[in-house]
Design a protein around this motif. Structure first.
Motif, PDB file in Angstrom:
ATOM      1  N   LEU A 134       0.847  -1.188   0.000  1.00  0.00           N
ATOM      2  CA  LEU A 134       0.000   0.000   0.000  1.00  0.00           C
ATOM      3  C   LEU A 134       0.882   1.238   0.000  1.00  0.00           C
ATOM      4  O   LEU A 134       2.039   1.187   0.404  1.00  0.00           O
ATOM      5  CB  LEU A 134      -0.917   0.002   1.219  1.00  0.00           C
ATOM      6  CG  LEU A 134      -1.886  -1.175   1.326  1.00  0.00           C
ATOM      7  CD1 LEU A 134      -2.626  -1.122   2.659  1.00  0.00           C
ATOM      8  CD2 LEU A 134      -2.873  -1.194   0.164  1.00  0.00           C
ATOM      9  N   ASN A 135       0.318   2.362  -0.425  1.00  0.00           N
ATOM     10  CA  ASN A 135       1.125   3.572  -0.499  1.00  0.00           C
ATOM     11  C   ASN A 135       0.222   4.793  -0.678  1.00  0.00           C
ATOM     12  O   ASN A 135      -0.344   4.990  -1.759  1.00  0.00           O
ATOM     13  CB  ASN A 135       2.107   3.477  -1.673  1.00  0.00           C
ATOM     14  CG  ASN A 135       3.065   4.654  -1.737  1.00  0.00           C
ATOM     15  OD1 ASN A 135       3.070   5.518  -0.854  1.00  0.00           O
ATOM     16  ND2 ASN A 135       3.866   4.706  -2.788  1.00  0.00           N
ATOM     17  N   PRO A 136       0.070   5.624   0.354  1.00  0.00           N
ATOM     18  CA  PRO A 136      -0.768   6.822   0.218  1.00  0.00           C
ATOM     19  C   PRO A 136      -0.197   7.839  -0.756  1.00  0.00           C
ATOM     20  O   PRO A 136      -0.910   8.752  -1.185  1.00  0.00           O
ATOM     21  CB  PRO A 136      -0.800   7.392   1.647  1.00  0.00           C
ATOM     22  CG  PRO A 136       0.463   6.900   2.271  1.00  0.00           C
ATOM     23  CD  PRO A 136       0.682   5.525   1.690  1.00  0.00           C
ATOM     24  N   ALA A 137       1.080   7.681  -1.121  1.00  0.00           N
ATOM     25  CA  ALA A 137       1.739   8.616  -2.041  1.00  0.00           C
ATOM     26  C   ALA A 137       1.816   8.082  -3.465  1.00  0.00           C
ATOM     27  O   ALA A 137       2.422   8.717  -4.334  1.00  0.00           O
ATOM     28  CB  ALA A 137       3.154   8.909  -1.540  1.00  0.00           C
ATOM     29  N   SER A 138       1.216   6.932  -3.732  1.00  0.00           N
ATOM     30  CA  SER A 138       1.331   6.322  -5.057  1.00  0.00           C
ATOM     31  C   SER A 138       0.839   7.255  -6.158  1.00  0.00           C
ATOM     32  O   SER A 138      -0.151   7.984  -5.993  1.00  0.00           O
ATOM     33  CB  SER A 138       0.519   5.020  -5.098  1.00  0.00           C
ATOM     34  OG  SER A 138       0.539   4.457  -6.390  1.00  0.00           O
ATOM     35  N   LEU A 139       1.517   7.230  -7.298  1.00  0.00           N
ATOM     36  CA  LEU A 139       1.051   7.981  -8.461  1.00  0.00           C
ATOM     37  C   LEU A 139      -0.137   7.291  -9.114  1.00  0.00           C
ATOM     38  O   LEU A 139      -0.792   7.867  -9.991  1.00  0.00           O
ATOM     39  CB  LEU A 139       2.185   8.138  -9.477  1.00  0.00           C
ATOM     40  CG  LEU A 139       3.481   8.790  -8.973  1.00  0.00           C
ATOM     41  CD1 LEU A 139       4.391   9.095 -10.163  1.00  0.00           C
ATOM     42  CD2 LEU A 139       3.205  10.058  -8.185  1.00  0.00           C
ATOM     43  N   ASN A 140      -0.432   6.084  -8.681  1.00  0.00           N
ATOM     44  CA  ASN A 140      -1.542   5.298  -9.194  1.00  0.00           C
ATOM     45  C   ASN A 140      -2.769   5.546  -8.313  1.00  0.00           C
ATOM     46  O   ASN A 140      -2.782   5.179  -7.137  1.00  0.00           O
ATOM     47  CB  ASN A 140      -1.157   3.815  -9.185  1.00  0.00           C
ATOM     48  CG  ASN A 140      -2.206   2.917  -9.805  1.00  0.00           C
ATOM     49  OD1 ASN A 140      -3.389   3.047  -9.525  1.00  0.00           O
ATOM     50  ND2 ASN A 140      -1.754   1.996 -10.648  1.00  0.00           N
ATOM     51  N   ASP A 147      -6.502   4.907  -3.555  1.00  0.00           N
ATOM     52  CA  ASP A 147      -7.877   4.655  -3.102  1.00  0.00           C
ATOM     53  C   ASP A 147      -7.949   3.419  -2.214  1.00  0.00           C
ATOM     54  O   ASP A 147      -8.643   3.408  -1.203  1.00  0.00           O
ATOM     55  CB  ASP A 147      -8.808   4.479  -4.308  1.00  0.00           C
ATOM     56  CG  ASP A 147      -9.161   5.794  -4.987  1.00  0.00           C
ATOM     57  OD1 ASP A 147      -8.860   6.857  -4.408  1.00  0.00           O
ATOM     58  OD2 ASP A 147      -9.728   5.757  -6.094  1.00  0.00           O
ATOM     59  N   GLU A 148      -7.222   2.354  -2.590  1.00  0.00           N
ATOM     60  CA  GLU A 148      -7.234   1.144  -1.779  1.00  0.00           C
ATOM     61  C   GLU A 148      -6.522   1.386  -0.446  1.00  0.00           C
ATOM     62  O   GLU A 148      -6.941   0.856   0.596  1.00  0.00           O
ATOM     63  CB  GLU A 148      -6.579  -0.019  -2.521  1.00  0.00           C
ATOM     64  CG  GLU A 148      -6.560  -1.330  -1.757  1.00  0.00           C
ATOM     65  CD  GLU A 148      -7.935  -1.845  -1.372  1.00  0.00           C
ATOM     66  OE1 GLU A 148      -8.028  -2.606  -0.390  1.00  0.00           O
ATOM     67  OE2 GLU A 148      -8.933  -1.494  -2.051  1.00  0.00           O
ATOM     68  N   THR A 149      -5.466   2.194  -0.457  1.00  0.00           N
ATOM     69  CA  THR A 149      -4.779   2.539   0.785  1.00  0.00           C
ATOM     70  C   THR A 149      -5.724   3.259   1.736  1.00  0.00           C
ATOM     71  O   THR A 149      -5.799   2.932   2.928  1.00  0.00           O
ATOM     72  CB  THR A 149      -3.544   3.410   0.499  1.00  0.00           C
ATOM     73  OG1 THR A 149      -2.641   2.696  -0.357  1.00  0.00           O
ATOM     74  CG2 THR A 149      -2.826   3.790   1.788  1.00  0.00           C
ATOM     75  N   LYS A 169       4.288  13.638  -2.762  1.00  0.00           N
ATOM     76  CA  LYS A 169       4.041  14.263  -1.461  1.00  0.00           C
ATOM     77  C   LYS A 169       2.661  14.887  -1.423  1.00  0.00           C
ATOM     78  O   LYS A 169       1.930  14.762  -0.433  1.00  0.00           O
ATOM     79  CB  LYS A 169       5.116  15.319  -1.177  1.00  0.00           C
ATOM     80  CG  LYS A 169       4.952  16.022   0.161  1.00  0.00           C
ATOM     81  CD  LYS A 169       6.053  17.035   0.385  1.00  0.00           C
ATOM     82  CE  LYS A 169       5.869  17.775   1.702  1.00  0.00           C
ATOM     83  NZ  LYS A 169       6.933  18.772   1.940  1.00  0.00           N
ATOM     84  N   TYR A 170       2.266  15.543  -2.518  1.00  0.00           N
ATOM     85  CA  TYR A 170       0.932  16.133  -2.600  1.00  0.00           C
ATOM     86  C   TYR A 170      -0.133  15.046  -2.439  1.00  0.00           C
ATOM     87  O   TYR A 170      -1.098  15.207  -1.689  1.00  0.00           O
ATOM     88  CB  TYR A 170       0.764  16.851  -3.939  1.00  0.00           C
ATOM     89  CG  TYR A 170      -0.643  17.296  -4.219  1.00  0.00           C
ATOM     90  CD1 TYR A 170      -1.144  18.475  -3.663  1.00  0.00           C
ATOM     91  CD2 TYR A 170      -1.489  16.531  -5.018  1.00  0.00           C
ATOM     92  CE1 TYR A 170      -2.451  18.882  -3.904  1.00  0.00           C
ATOM     93  CE2 TYR A 170      -2.791  16.922  -5.266  1.00  0.00           C
ATOM     94  CZ  TYR A 170      -3.261  18.097  -4.710  1.00  0.00           C
ATOM     95  OH  TYR A 170      -4.558  18.491  -4.943  1.00  0.00           O
ATOM     96  N   TYR A 171       0.039  13.933  -3.132  1.00  0.00           N
ATOM     97  CA  TYR A 171      -0.928  12.847  -3.056  1.00  0.00           C
ATOM     98  C   TYR A 171      -0.967  12.237  -1.656  1.00  0.00           C
ATOM     99  O   TYR A 171      -2.037  11.879  -1.145  1.00  0.00           O
ATOM    100  CB  TYR A 171      -0.594  11.760  -4.077  1.00  0.00           C
ATOM    101  CG  TYR A 171      -0.876  12.136  -5.502  1.00  0.00           C
ATOM    102  CD1 TYR A 171      -2.001  12.880  -5.845  1.00  0.00           C
ATOM    103  CD2 TYR A 171      -0.016  11.740  -6.532  1.00  0.00           C
ATOM    104  CE1 TYR A 171      -2.271  13.216  -7.168  1.00  0.00           C
ATOM    105  CE2 TYR A 171      -0.274  12.074  -7.855  1.00  0.00           C
ATOM    106  CZ  TYR A 171      -1.397  12.806  -8.169  1.00  0.00           C
ATOM    107  OH  TYR A 171      -1.667  13.134  -9.476  1.00  0.00           O
ATOM    108  N   ALA A 172       0.211  12.071  -1.043  1.00  0.00           N
ATOM    109  CA  ALA A 172       0.276  11.489   0.297  1.00  0.00           C
ATOM    110  C   ALA A 172      -0.506  12.328   1.297  1.00  0.00           C
ATOM    111  O   ALA A 172      -1.315  11.805   2.077  1.00  0.00           O
ATOM    112  CB  ALA A 172       1.726  11.352   0.744  1.00  0.00           C
ATOM    113  N   ILE A 173      -0.271  13.624   1.281  1.00  0.00           N
ATOM    114  CA  ILE A 173      -0.968  14.514   2.211  1.00  0.00           C
ATOM    115  C   ILE A 173      -2.469  14.503   1.946  1.00  0.00           C
ATOM    116  O   ILE A 173      -3.285  14.497   2.885  1.00  0.00           O
ATOM    117  CB  ILE A 173      -0.375  15.931   2.132  1.00  0.00           C
ATOM    118  CG1 ILE A 173       1.036  15.921   2.736  1.00  0.00           C
ATOM    119  CG2 ILE A 173      -1.258  16.937   2.848  1.00  0.00           C
ATOM    120  CD1 ILE A 173       1.798  17.220   2.585  1.00  0.00           C
TER     121      ILE A 173
END
Length: 249
Positions: free
Chosen positions: A69-75, A80-82, A120-124
């Motif tokens: 899992l990865n809250p910062a994924s470009l995917n 969404d699954e994270t 980083k933007y996606y993670a936050i």
């Protein structure tokens, strides 16, 4: 200081065994590693046997699933699954009366500044949504610092503080991770730290050594309120508990 341990040290044991061992050995806390058979979706469907937690005087934390899992994924699908699994971890926390959950802030696989900025933007964004859900269900949502590697987010206290501020959540400070950087003490200055992960290492790699077997300045542990010993073997957990007892004298 309240002291507990991660179930990493007793992986594959039952909830009752963890709680009995923690009680017998005088621990106040336990952090359940929600991987494998303890994946929240597995535990919640069907949610049987969870009432056992109300029978013990032990504060429970959960470490959310992070493998794959990865809250910062470009995917977007991975993000969404994270988020979905973070919300399921929070649902499990409500079900068993856990105080807080901890998760990782994410990482990148292509080591470029432009990729890191986007991720980083996606993670936050992902972690902010998770924190909103946590606030709705009344559980502390906490983001952990990571080892000092460019690929990881929250690899220094400044970035960790930025994540906490932007997401509106709490911090879990892993002193072993902090020890792989140049200024471990700076993590003690973070606001909204809910609890700490405790392990030792050689100052370069996250080795999960018992306390006192590496280069971590054990003086940094003095004054912290809640500590989870995060090691692979339970014998080492007990050795580290003894070290903490000596420090408190």
């Amino acid at each position: 200081m309240k002291i507990g341990f991660s179930t990493l040290a007793l992986f594959m044991r039952s909830f009752e065994e963890w709680l009995d061992i923690a009680t017998a050995d005088g621990f106040n806390l336990i952090e359940i590693l929600c991987e494998g058979p303890y994946w929240p979706r597995n535990v919640l469907n069907p949610a049987e046997g969870l009432e056992i937690f109300s029978s013990y005087d032990i504060d429970v934390f959960l470490h959310a699933p992070t493998i794959d899992l990865n809250p910062a994924s470009l995917n977007l699908g991975i993000r969404d699954e994270t988020l979905r699994q973070l919300e399921e971890t929070l649902d499990l926390a409500v079900k068993i009366g856990a105080e807080a959950i901890t998760t990782h802030p994410g990482l990148i696989h292509r080591l470029e500044d432009r990729i890191r900025d986007m991720a980083k933007y996606y993670a936050i964004q992902t972690l902010t949504e998770a924190n909103k859900y946590a606030e709705d269900v009344g559980v502390i949502f906490s983001v952990e610092n990571m080892p000092s590697r460019y690929a990881y987010f929250c690899n220094n206290a400044k970035e960790h503080a930025n994540f906490i501020d932007q997401c509106g959540c709490h911090a879990t400070v892993d002193l072993g991770h902090a020890n792989t950087g140049e200024d471990p003490e700076s993590f003690l200055e973070l606001e909204n730290t809910y609890y700490y992960h405790l392990s030792d290492n050689n100052g370069e790699k996250d080795q999960h050594l018992p306390l006192g077997k590496g280069t971590l300045d054990l003086g940094l542990i003095n004054g912290i309120n809640r500590g989870i010993i995060e090691l692979n073997k339970y014998d080492d957990v007990l050795k580290s508990k003894n070290v903490l007892a000596e420090l408190s004298k």
